[in-house]
Design an enzyme around this catalytic site. Structure first.
Site, PDB file in Angstrom:
ATOM      1  N   CYS A 113      -1.445 -12.652  -4.417  1.00  0.00           N
ATOM      2  CA  CYS A 113      -0.634 -12.002  -3.394  1.00  0.00           C
ATOM      3  C   CYS A 113      -1.555 -11.800  -2.206  1.00  0.00           C
ATOM      4  CB  CYS A 113      -0.057 -10.670  -3.866  1.00  0.00           C
ATOM      5  SG  CYS A 113       0.828  -9.794  -2.548  1.00  0.00           S
ATOM      6  N   CYS A 116      -0.881  -8.090  -0.375  1.00  0.00           N
ATOM      7  CA  CYS A 116      -1.191  -6.814  -1.041  1.00  0.00           C
ATOM      8  C   CYS A 116      -1.435  -7.062  -2.526  1.00  0.00           C
ATOM      9  CB  CYS A 116      -0.093  -5.787  -0.803  1.00  0.00           C
ATOM     10  SG  CYS A 116       1.572  -6.380  -1.209  1.00  0.00           S
ATOM     11  N   SER A 117      -0.491  -6.668  -3.385  1.00  0.00           N
ATOM     12  CA  SER A 117      -0.694  -6.868  -4.822  1.00  0.00           C
ATOM     13  C   SER A 117       0.633  -7.074  -5.545  1.00  0.00           C
ATOM     14  CB  SER A 117      -1.434  -5.669  -5.429  1.00  0.00           C
ATOM     15  OG  SER A 117      -0.698  -4.463  -5.186  1.00  0.00           O
ATOM     16  N   CYS A 118       1.566  -7.812  -4.920  1.00  0.00           N
ATOM     17  CA  CYS A 118       2.853  -8.104  -5.564  1.00  0.00           C
ATOM     18  C   CYS A 118       2.592  -8.867  -6.859  1.00  0.00           C
ATOM     19  CB  CYS A 118       3.731  -8.918  -4.626  1.00  0.00           C
ATOM     20  SG  CYS A 118       4.208  -8.015  -3.130  1.00  0.00           S
TER      21      CYS A 118
END
Length: 207
Positions: A113, A116-118
């Protein structure tokens, strides 16, 4: 495989500092009446026992033994989840639109991602620290083959590497190749071989 992204070392006090920040935020939210004292533990317990990599492992194992299910999984991951004996909510809580891509002898896939941190929580659990690290997120797009080698995945030059960028719209994960010598194993035994790292594309399945 190391728990941190290779080449990037976190401070020894990482967990202590993170826990202190979480506790301070939790206390503030409780004080403001936004949550109760049991809210955080309930959510963490949910993702430890109901939503996690054990679900992804079951899906991969079923795909390995059932070609028709595999085709449905690749075509519509969320619909395939509904065929399994999974808890309610697989298509919610960070898994609204999951897609899975297949590793083959010709193609190796890896997820990231970049913003961000999907991450597909229902099938892979909570994202590891290194997945959120800006160093990993930047380098895996620019030089994925080198990053994979640092994780211990050595690929022949003939293998194409594809990087899939997860987002709030689509959360990708990987269907790893079934290792040789597992032809007689049960689904449960096959599922036990799976790791989140293998379903992220930064590791291969070991017997």
């Amino acid at each position: 495989m190391p728990s941190n992204y290779p080449g990037f070392e976190y401070g020894a006090d990482r967990e202590t500092v993170s826990a202190a920040k979480v506790k301070a935020l939790e206390s503030l939210l409780i004080e403001k009446g936004v949550i109760t004292g049991d809210t955080v533990n309930s959510i963490l317990g949910y993702f430890e026992t109901e939503m996690g990599p054990f679900n992804g492992a079951k899906l991969v194992a079923r795909a390995w033994v059932d070609p028709e299910f595999k085709a449905r999984l690749l075509a519509d991951c969320n619909a395939a989840c509904e065929e399994m004996d999974f808890p309610e909510g697989m298509s919610g809580a960070e898994g609204e639109h999951m897609r899975i891509v297949e590793n083959t002898p010709e193609v190796h896939n890896i997820i990231v991602c970049t913003l961000c941190s999907c991450y597909p929580w229902p099938t892979l659990g909570l994202p590891p620290y290194w997945f959120k690290d800006p160093t990993f997120r930047a380098r895996v797009v620019r030089e994925p083959r080198k990053v994979l080698s640092e994780f211990g995945v050595a690929l022949d030059d003939s293998v194409e590497v594809r990087v899939w960028d997860s987002s709030a719209q689509i959360r990708w994960w990987v269907l790893p190749m079934r290792p040789a010598g597992t032809e007689g194993m049960s689904e449960a035994a096959l599922a036990a071989l799976l790791t989140p790292e293998a379903m992220m594309g930064v590791a291969t399945v070991q017997v």
